[in-house]
Design a protein around this motif. Structure first.
Motif, PDB file in Angstrom:
ATOM      1  N   SER A 264       1.127  -1.032  -0.197  1.00  0.00           N
ATOM      2  CA  SER A 264      -0.221   0.234  -0.424  1.00  0.00           C
ATOM      3  C   SER A 264       0.954   0.754   0.001  1.00  0.00           C
ATOM      4  CB  SER A 264      -0.832   0.138   0.944  1.00  0.00           C
ATOM      5  OG  SER A 264       0.177   0.176   1.999  1.00  0.00           O
ATOM      6  N   TYR A 265       1.989   1.667   0.759  1.00  0.00           N
ATOM      7  CA  TYR A 265       2.972   1.761   0.650  1.00  0.00           C
ATOM      8  C   TYR A 265       3.802   2.429  -0.758  1.00  0.00           C
ATOM      9  CZ  TYR A 265       2.721   3.636   5.298  1.00  0.00           C
ATOM     10  OH  TYR A 265       2.274   3.965   6.573  1.00  0.00           O
ATOM     11  N   GLY A 266       3.346   1.256  -1.235  1.00  0.00           N
ATOM     12  CA  GLY A 266       4.291   1.432  -3.251  1.00  0.00           C
ATOM     13  C   GLY A 266       5.555   0.754  -2.998  1.00  0.00           C
ATOM     14  N   LEU A 267       5.828   0.085  -2.028  1.00  0.00           N
ATOM     15  CA  LEU A 267       6.635  -1.200  -1.483  1.00  0.00           C
ATOM     16  C   LEU A 267       7.131  -2.273  -1.699  1.00  0.00           C
ATOM     17  CD1 LEU A 267       7.352   0.368   1.772  1.00  0.00           C
ATOM     18  CD2 LEU A 267       8.966   1.153   0.509  1.00  0.00           C
ATOM     19  N   PRO A 268       7.919  -2.683  -2.911  1.00  0.00           N
ATOM     20  CA  PRO A 268       8.098  -4.337  -3.608  1.00  0.00           C
ATOM     21  C   PRO A 268       8.172  -5.616  -2.549  1.00  0.00           C
ATOM     22  CG  PRO A 268      10.384  -2.820  -4.411  1.00  0.00           C
ATOM     23  CD  PRO A 268       9.444  -2.625  -3.790  1.00  0.00           C
ATOM     24  N   GLU A 269       8.095  -6.174  -2.933  1.00  0.00           N
ATOM     25  CA  GLU A 269       8.351  -7.222  -1.823  1.00  0.00           C
ATOM     26  C   GLU A 269       9.560  -8.037  -2.439  1.00  0.00           C
ATOM     27  OE1 GLU A 269       6.715 -12.219  -1.076  1.00  0.00           O
ATOM     28  OE2 GLU A 269       5.500 -10.424  -1.890  1.00  0.00           O
ATOM     29  N   PRO A 270      10.355  -8.061  -3.198  1.00  0.00           N
ATOM     30  CA  PRO A 270      11.449  -8.145  -3.067  1.00  0.00           C
ATOM     31  C   PRO A 270      13.019  -7.378  -2.813  1.00  0.00           C
ATOM     32  CG  PRO A 270      10.928  -8.347  -5.740  1.00  0.00           C
ATOM     33  CD  PRO A 270      10.137  -7.254  -4.596  1.00  0.00           C
ATOM     34  N   ALA A 271      12.658  -6.479  -2.325  1.00  0.00           N
ATOM     35  CA  ALA A 271      12.931  -4.818  -1.526  1.00  0.00           C
ATOM     36  C   ALA A 271      12.301  -4.944   0.052  1.00  0.00           C
ATOM     37  CB  ALA A 271      12.832  -4.001  -1.800  1.00  0.00           C
ATOM     38  N   VAL A 272      11.185  -5.574   0.344  1.00  0.00           N
ATOM     39  CA  VAL A 272      11.208  -5.722   1.850  1.00  0.00           C
ATOM     40  C   VAL A 272      11.449  -6.237   2.523  1.00  0.00           C
ATOM     41  CG1 VAL A 272       9.008  -5.634   2.652  1.00  0.00           C
ATOM     42  CG2 VAL A 272       9.007  -4.293   1.022  1.00  0.00           C
ATOM     43  N   ARG A 273      11.238  -7.933   1.057  1.00  0.00           N
ATOM     44  CA  ARG A 273      12.002  -8.977   2.187  1.00  0.00           C
ATOM     45  C   ARG A 273      13.242  -8.534   2.887  1.00  0.00           C
ATOM     46  NH1 ARG A 273      10.884 -13.650   0.712  1.00  0.00           N
ATOM     47  NH2 ARG A 273      13.203 -14.472   0.614  1.00  0.00           N
ATOM     48  N   GLN A 274      14.183  -7.892   2.712  1.00  0.00           N
ATOM     49  CA  GLN A 274      15.736  -7.898   3.375  1.00  0.00           C
ATOM     50  C   GLN A 274      15.656  -7.025   4.236  1.00  0.00           C
ATOM     51  OE1 GLN A 274      17.406  -9.762   1.914  1.00  0.00           O
ATOM     52  NE2 GLN A 274      16.204 -10.445   1.011  1.00  0.00           N
ATOM     53  N   PHE A 275      14.477  -6.104   4.600  1.00  0.00           N
ATOM     54  CA  PHE A 275      14.280  -4.966   5.323  1.00  0.00           C
ATOM     55  C   PHE A 275      14.911  -5.745   6.935  1.00  0.00           C
ATOM     56  CE2 PHE A 275      12.048  -1.698   2.753  1.00  0.00           C
ATOM     57  CZ  PHE A 275      12.703  -1.106   1.946  1.00  0.00           C
ATOM     58  N   LYS A 276      14.813  -5.025   7.968  1.00  0.00           N
ATOM     59  CA  LYS A 276      15.080  -5.134   9.452  1.00  0.00           C
ATOM     60  C   LYS A 276      13.638  -4.749   9.683  1.00  0.00           C
ATOM     61  CE  LYS A 276      19.820  -5.386  10.421  1.00  0.00           C
ATOM     62  NZ  LYS A 276      21.568  -4.703  10.702  1.00  0.00           N
ATOM     63  N   PRO A 277      13.049  -5.441  10.993  1.00  0.00           N
ATOM     64  CA  PRO A 277      11.203  -5.187  10.952  1.00  0.00           C
ATOM     65  C   PRO A 277      11.916  -4.084  11.731  1.00  0.00           C
ATOM     66  CG  PRO A 277      12.970  -7.587  11.889  1.00  0.00           C
ATOM     67  CD  PRO A 277      13.462  -7.013  11.548  1.00  0.00           C
ATOM     68  N   TRP A 278      12.681  -3.480  12.927  1.00  0.00           N
ATOM     69  CA  TRP A 278      12.720  -2.194  13.180  1.00  0.00           C
ATOM     70  C   TRP A 278      12.817  -0.975  11.770  1.00  0.00           C
ATOM     71  CZ3 TRP A 278      15.778   1.691  11.963  1.00  0.00           C
ATOM     72  CH2 TRP A 278      17.945   0.963  11.339  1.00  0.00           C
ATOM     73  N   PHE A 279      13.162  -1.523  11.109  1.00  0.00           N
ATOM     74  CA  PHE A 279      13.682  -0.682   9.987  1.00  0.00           C
ATOM     75  C   PHE A 279      11.856  -0.403   9.301  1.00  0.00           C
ATOM     76  CE2 PHE A 279      13.934   0.827   5.335  1.00  0.00           C
ATOM     77  CZ  PHE A 279      14.463   2.435   5.672  1.00  0.00           C
ATOM     78  N   LEU A 280      11.710  -1.458   8.776  1.00  0.00           N
ATOM     79  CA  LEU A 280       9.942  -2.099   8.370  1.00  0.00           C
ATOM     80  C   LEU A 280       9.339  -0.869   9.076  1.00  0.00           C
ATOM     81  CD1 LEU A 280       8.466  -2.658   5.921  1.00  0.00           C
ATOM     82  CD2 LEU A 280       8.363  -4.542   6.753  1.00  0.00           C
ATOM     83  N   THR A 281       9.002  -1.386  10.563  1.00  0.00           N
ATOM     84  CA  THR A 281       8.181  -0.761  11.432  1.00  0.00           C
ATOM     85  C   THR A 281       8.189   1.143  11.191  1.00  0.00           C
ATOM     86  OG1 THR A 281       8.294  -2.328  12.816  1.00  0.00           O
ATOM     87  CG2 THR A 281       7.159  -0.463  13.215  1.00  0.00           C
ATOM     88  N   SER A 282       9.434   1.088  11.115  1.00  0.00           N
ATOM     89  CA  SER A 282       9.960   3.360  11.121  1.00  0.00           C
ATOM     90  C   SER A 282       9.036   3.682  10.073  1.00  0.00           C
ATOM     91  CB  SER A 282      11.315   3.302  11.684  1.00  0.00           C
ATOM     92  OG  SER A 282      11.656   3.192   9.985  1.00  0.00           O
ATOM     93  N   LEU A 283       9.381   2.745   8.734  1.00  0.00           N
ATOM     94  CA  LEU A 283       8.471   3.165   7.515  1.00  0.00           C
ATOM     95  C   LEU A 283       7.070   3.166   7.633  1.00  0.00           C
ATOM     96  CD1 LEU A 283      10.617   1.325   4.444  1.00  0.00           C
ATOM     97  CD2 LEU A 283      10.726   3.553   6.012  1.00  0.00           C
ATOM     98  N   LEU A 284       6.436   2.326   8.419  1.00  0.00           N
ATOM     99  CA  LEU A 284       4.509   1.422   7.805  1.00  0.00           C
ATOM    100  C   LEU A 284       4.450   2.841   8.895  1.00  0.00           C
ATOM    101  CD1 LEU A 284       4.603  -1.741   7.791  1.00  0.00           C
ATOM    102  CD2 LEU A 284       4.696   0.217   5.904  1.00  0.00           C
ATOM    103  N   MET A 285       4.954   3.760  10.372  1.00  0.00           N
ATOM    104  CA  MET A 285       4.210   4.589  10.973  1.00  0.00           C
ATOM    105  C   MET A 285       3.893   5.935  10.719  1.00  0.00           C
ATOM    106  SD  MET A 285       6.479   3.329  14.964  1.00  0.00           S
ATOM    107  CE  MET A 285       5.500   4.545  16.023  1.00  0.00           C
ATOM    108  N   VAL A 286       4.831   6.382   9.477  1.00  0.00           N
ATOM    109  CA  VAL A 286       4.456   7.250   9.078  1.00  0.00           C
ATOM    110  C   VAL A 286       3.106   7.432   8.030  1.00  0.00           C
ATOM    111  CG1 VAL A 286       5.578   8.635   7.300  1.00  0.00           C
ATOM    112  CG2 VAL A 286       7.497   7.660   8.591  1.00  0.00           C
TER     113      VAL A 286
END
Length: 234
Positions: free
Chosen positions: A54-76
């Motif tokens: 829903s943020y336009g982030l593709p799964e191949p990239a998101v799969r490599q994110f650390k949980p804390w980093f992805l959390t910080s993106l989705l909180m915005v």
């Protein structure tokens, strides 16, 4: 802008350049051979991918994110995220660019390593719990972000502080205490200490996140304890 224009130096939490942004991106991805799919249960992984999409982030990239980093993106909020993706700079970076253009002396109160180490030191299970809280109730997380923006626009430091406390209270008590101590209080004391030479020299414009201002261990109180008079100007 008037205050910045009148200053001889500009001091920020962090000075960002191309190298530091690369370092930041490097520390945000998993490097131990695992992917996010290996770390999350199937249901949470699926929900996470849907939220990221829903943020336009593709799964191949998101799969490599650390949980804390992805959390910080989705909180915005999604709107704010898209603004940044379109090249709109956050306020501190706008001010930093202005200061550079004016040829002012620049200073930083923290290093990138100090800031990122705070996230790196969060236990993996707590990182996953943080991600679960955001993903499973995105409307609530986005509502909290909107509340924070409104409190900021109203210049209501107490409301901002209370919102931060309420958000961390959603996690385990131990994490809430750790967040307050590591992410806020200890950083405030470090900033106050590193501000001293800039304030003694005078003529410095200082920009930090608004959540570093309120509270008994906030910068306003700490500077007053050092004998400074602190007066709101806006």
């Amino acid at each position: 802008r008037d205050a910045l224009d009148r200053s001889q130096a500009a001091v920020f939490e962090l000075l960002l350049d191309d190298t530091s942004r690369i370092d930041q991106a490097r520390l945000a991805v998993l490097t131990d051979g695992r992917s996010l799919e290996d770390m999350l249960d199937p249901a949470l992984y699926q929900e996470t991918m849907e939220a990221a999409a829903s943020y336009g982030l593709p799964e191949p990239a998101v799969r490599q994110f650390k949980p804390w980093f992805l959390t910080s993106l989705l909180m915005v909020s999604r709107e704010e995220f898209l603004r940044k993706a379109q090249g709109h700079l956050p306020l501190d970076q706008v001010l930093m660019a202005d200061a550079r253009e004016q040829g002012k002396e620049l200073g930083a109160l923290e290093t990138l390593e100090e800031q990122l180490s705070l996230f790196e030191n969060i236990a993996e299970e707590e990182q996953i719990a943080m991600l679960r809280n955001v993903v499973e109730d995105l409307p609530k997380a986005r509502g909290q972000f909107d509340q924070l923006v409104q409190a900021y626009l109203a210049r209501d430091l107490r409301a901002m502080y209370d919102l931060m406390v309420a958000q961390t209270a959603q996690h385990e008590a131990g994490f809430a205490q750790t967040f307050q101590k590591d992410f806020v209080d200890e950083r405030n004391h470090r900033m106050a200490e590193r501000l001293a030479p800039w304030l003694e020299k005078g003529g410095a414009f200082v920009a930090v996140g608004a959540l570093h201002l309120p509270g008994e261990d906030g910068l306003v109180e700490l500077l007053q304890q050092q004998g400074y008079q602190v007066t709101p100007v806006y």
